[in-house]
Enzyme design. Sequence first.
Site, PDB file in Angstrom:
ATOM      1  N   ASN A  32       0.825  -1.228   0.000  1.00  0.00           N
ATOM      2  CA  ASN A  32       0.000   0.000   0.000  1.00  0.00           C
ATOM      3  C   ASN A  32       0.854   1.271   0.000  1.00  0.00           C
ATOM      4  O   ASN A  32       0.310   2.379  -0.036  1.00  0.00           O
ATOM      5  CB  ASN A  32      -0.993  -0.002   1.172  1.00  0.00           C
ATOM      6  CG  ASN A  32      -0.308   0.062   2.525  1.00  0.00           C
ATOM      7  OD1 ASN A  32       0.913   0.230   2.614  1.00  0.00           O
ATOM      8  ND2 ASN A  32      -1.093  -0.046   3.582  1.00  0.00           N
ATOM      9  N   LEU A  33       2.163   1.115   0.047  1.00  0.00           N
ATOM     10  CA  LEU A  33       3.130   2.220  -0.026  1.00  0.00           C
ATOM     11  C   LEU A  33       3.033   3.209   1.136  1.00  0.00           C
ATOM     12  O   LEU A  33       3.549   4.316   1.037  1.00  0.00           O
ATOM     13  CB  LEU A  33       3.037   2.966  -1.377  1.00  0.00           C
ATOM     14  CG  LEU A  33       3.345   2.136  -2.625  1.00  0.00           C
ATOM     15  CD1 LEU A  33       3.253   3.008  -3.888  1.00  0.00           C
ATOM     16  CD2 LEU A  33       4.733   1.493  -2.552  1.00  0.00           C
ATOM     17  N   TYR A 141       3.280  -4.762  19.307  1.00  0.00           N
ATOM     18  CA  TYR A 141       3.911  -5.215  18.063  1.00  0.00           C
ATOM     19  C   TYR A 141       4.233  -6.708  18.163  1.00  0.00           C
ATOM     20  O   TYR A 141       3.818  -7.512  17.322  1.00  0.00           O
ATOM     21  CB  TYR A 141       5.173  -4.389  17.788  1.00  0.00           C
ATOM     22  CG  TYR A 141       6.054  -5.005  16.733  1.00  0.00           C
ATOM     23  CD1 TYR A 141       5.585  -5.199  15.435  1.00  0.00           C
ATOM     24  CD2 TYR A 141       7.356  -5.432  17.043  1.00  0.00           C
ATOM     25  CE1 TYR A 141       6.386  -5.803  14.482  1.00  0.00           C
ATOM     26  CE2 TYR A 141       8.156  -6.023  16.097  1.00  0.00           C
ATOM     27  CZ  TYR A 141       7.665  -6.205  14.818  1.00  0.00           C
ATOM     28  OH  TYR A 141       8.460  -6.819  13.881  1.00  0.00           O
ATOM     29  N   PHE A 169      15.962 -11.425  13.887  1.00  0.00           N
ATOM     30  CA  PHE A 169      16.700 -10.616  14.846  1.00  0.00           C
ATOM     31  C   PHE A 169      16.937  -9.268  14.154  1.00  0.00           C
ATOM     32  O   PHE A 169      16.004  -8.732  13.576  1.00  0.00           O
ATOM     33  CB  PHE A 169      17.923 -11.400  15.355  1.00  0.00           C
ATOM     34  CG  PHE A 169      17.480 -12.435  16.383  1.00  0.00           C
ATOM     35  CD1 PHE A 169      16.675 -13.507  16.006  1.00  0.00           C
ATOM     36  CD2 PHE A 169      17.781 -12.288  17.722  1.00  0.00           C
ATOM     37  CE1 PHE A 169      16.189 -14.422  16.950  1.00  0.00           C
ATOM     38  CE2 PHE A 169      17.312 -13.204  18.672  1.00  0.00           C
ATOM     39  CZ  PHE A 169      16.514 -14.260  18.282  1.00  0.00           C
ATOM     40  N   ARG A 276      15.728   3.185  26.263  1.00  0.00           N
ATOM     41  CA  ARG A 276      14.494   3.269  25.477  1.00  0.00           C
ATOM     42  C   ARG A 276      13.517   2.234  26.060  1.00  0.00           C
ATOM     43  O   ARG A 276      13.899   1.070  26.207  1.00  0.00           O
ATOM     44  CB  ARG A 276      14.828   2.932  24.020  1.00  0.00           C
ATOM     45  CG  ARG A 276      13.826   3.369  23.009  1.00  0.00           C
ATOM     46  CD  ARG A 276      14.374   3.236  21.599  1.00  0.00           C
ATOM     47  NE  ARG A 276      14.652   1.854  21.207  1.00  0.00           N
ATOM     48  CZ  ARG A 276      15.003   1.484  19.977  1.00  0.00           C
ATOM     49  NH1 ARG A 276      15.127   2.391  19.028  1.00  0.00           N
ATOM     50  NH2 ARG A 276      15.235   0.227  19.689  1.00  0.00           N
TER      51      ARG A 276
HETATM   52  N1  UDP Z   1      19.814   2.304  19.600  1.00  0.00           N
HETATM   53  C1  UDP Z   1      20.563   3.390  20.047  1.00  0.00           C
HETATM   54  N2  UDP Z   1      20.523   4.558  19.334  1.00  0.00           N
HETATM   55  C2  UDP Z   1      19.776   4.695  18.190  1.00  0.00           C
HETATM   56  C3  UDP Z   1      19.025   3.586  17.740  1.00  0.00           C
HETATM   57  C4  UDP Z   1      19.074   2.415  18.478  1.00  0.00           C
HETATM   58  O1  UDP Z   1      21.250   3.308  21.084  1.00  0.00           O
HETATM   59  O2  UDP Z   1      19.785   5.783  17.594  1.00  0.00           O
HETATM   60  C5  UDP Z   1      19.894   1.041  20.330  1.00  0.00           C
HETATM   61  C6  UDP Z   1      18.561   0.497  20.791  1.00  0.00           C
HETATM   62  O3  UDP Z   1      18.193   1.003  22.044  1.00  0.00           O
HETATM   63  C7  UDP Z   1      18.836  -1.015  20.805  1.00  0.00           C
HETATM   64  C8  UDP Z   1      19.872  -1.206  19.683  1.00  0.00           C
HETATM   65  O4  UDP Z   1      20.424   0.076  19.450  1.00  0.00           O
HETATM   66  O5  UDP Z   1      19.431  -1.382  22.019  1.00  0.00           O
HETATM   67  C9  UDP Z   1      19.261  -1.724  18.396  1.00  0.00           C
HETATM   68  O6  UDP Z   1      18.137  -0.909  18.110  1.00  0.00           O
HETATM   69  P1  UDP Z   1      17.341  -0.986  16.739  1.00  0.00           P
HETATM   70  O7  UDP Z   1      16.238   0.031  16.818  1.00  0.00           O
HETATM   71  O8  UDP Z   1      18.295  -0.886  15.599  1.00  0.00           O
HETATM   72  O9  UDP Z   1      16.755  -2.459  16.717  1.00  0.00           O
HETATM   73  P2  UDP Z   1      15.823  -3.247  17.767  1.00  0.00           P
HETATM   74  O10 UDP Z   1      16.760  -4.170  18.513  1.00  0.00           O
HETATM   75  O11 UDP Z   1      15.146  -2.259  18.671  1.00  0.00           O
HETATM   76  O12 UDP Z   1      14.873  -3.978  16.897  1.00  0.00           O
END
Ligand code: UDP
Length: 323
Positions: A32-33, A141, A169, A276
Amino acid sequence: MNVFVTGGAGYIGSVCVEQLLNIGHNVTVFDNLTEGHRSAVDPRAQFVQGDLQDRPVIAQALKTAQAEAVLHFAANALVGESMTNPGKYFRNNVSGGLNLLDSALEAGVRKFVFSSTCATYGVPERMPMTEDLAQKPVNPYGESKLMFERILSWYHQLHRLEFVAFRYFNAAGASGQFGEHHRIETHLIPNVLQVVQGKKSHCEIFGTDYPTPDGTCIRDYIHIIDLAQAHIQALDPGKVGFFNLGNGDGYSVKEVIQTCEKITGKAIPVIAKPRRPGDPPKLVAAAVKARAELGWNPQYPKLEDIVRTAWAWHQAHPEGYPD
Ligand code: UDP
């Protein structure tokens, strides 16, 4: 085979479409873009712009494609957004997926390959992570993906549909032509490379007080072409089940940033930020089952190769896709 690919304009879907075409499959992309890009669809594929909420359109597209197998990538995939707008995730990822699944059965499709996620495990009980670990998602999610996994199990049992569900992963890297361009970029490697490109002044590290050797989160990064290759192997008749897709190696956020500095030759300023929400400290796949049962053999397991291909793509496409 005639392969019907939802989400084929997205990051993982676009590379998978390219690899399928390279070995001679016929591909129809259905997207669906809203997240994907039209120019990320390989020109050798047929393209249908449509939404998974629109069942008659899906049915017609499957019929026109004479689909024999479905690869279902289309989904919403932002953990944070799923915490504030869970309905969007259940509607698109579960109800939209079910529309596709029922339409595929009606169209006589016998193989269904689904993009699931290691987020279905939540905070894992053991490391490295095997497929039999308890699945206790900690966000909508992950829950939406687990719900669809369970639907697939029932459809296999009751309708004899062959399915393969891949628990990804951390997908990263690029093919020569297709790479990672999200309109909202939350992923680590593209965010770090944007700093090198001068689009951002610094990289934020989300949490430096985790119980890991350097205090930052550890993840299992997997090259997008290796991911695509697993999908191709899943098309073989008789392959069924749930498979982790990772390399079995963990790299911390700091190690990823250091690797980006080495590959690009640029110093990358960082700022430590709070954790986060929803980030487990460590996610690393056992990564044995897919090798043993699918004959999967990743070609780019080294983080340096993953970052090198991502960097080459971002240099060739400094603004990402034009649309
Ligand atoms: N992360 C970070 N800075 C960023 C983006 C991600 O420190 O700008 C960290 C995030 O908290 C996680 C890891 O990098 O521990 C991988 O995050 P990503 O969003 O790439 O993949 P996820 O494991 O969340 O699917």
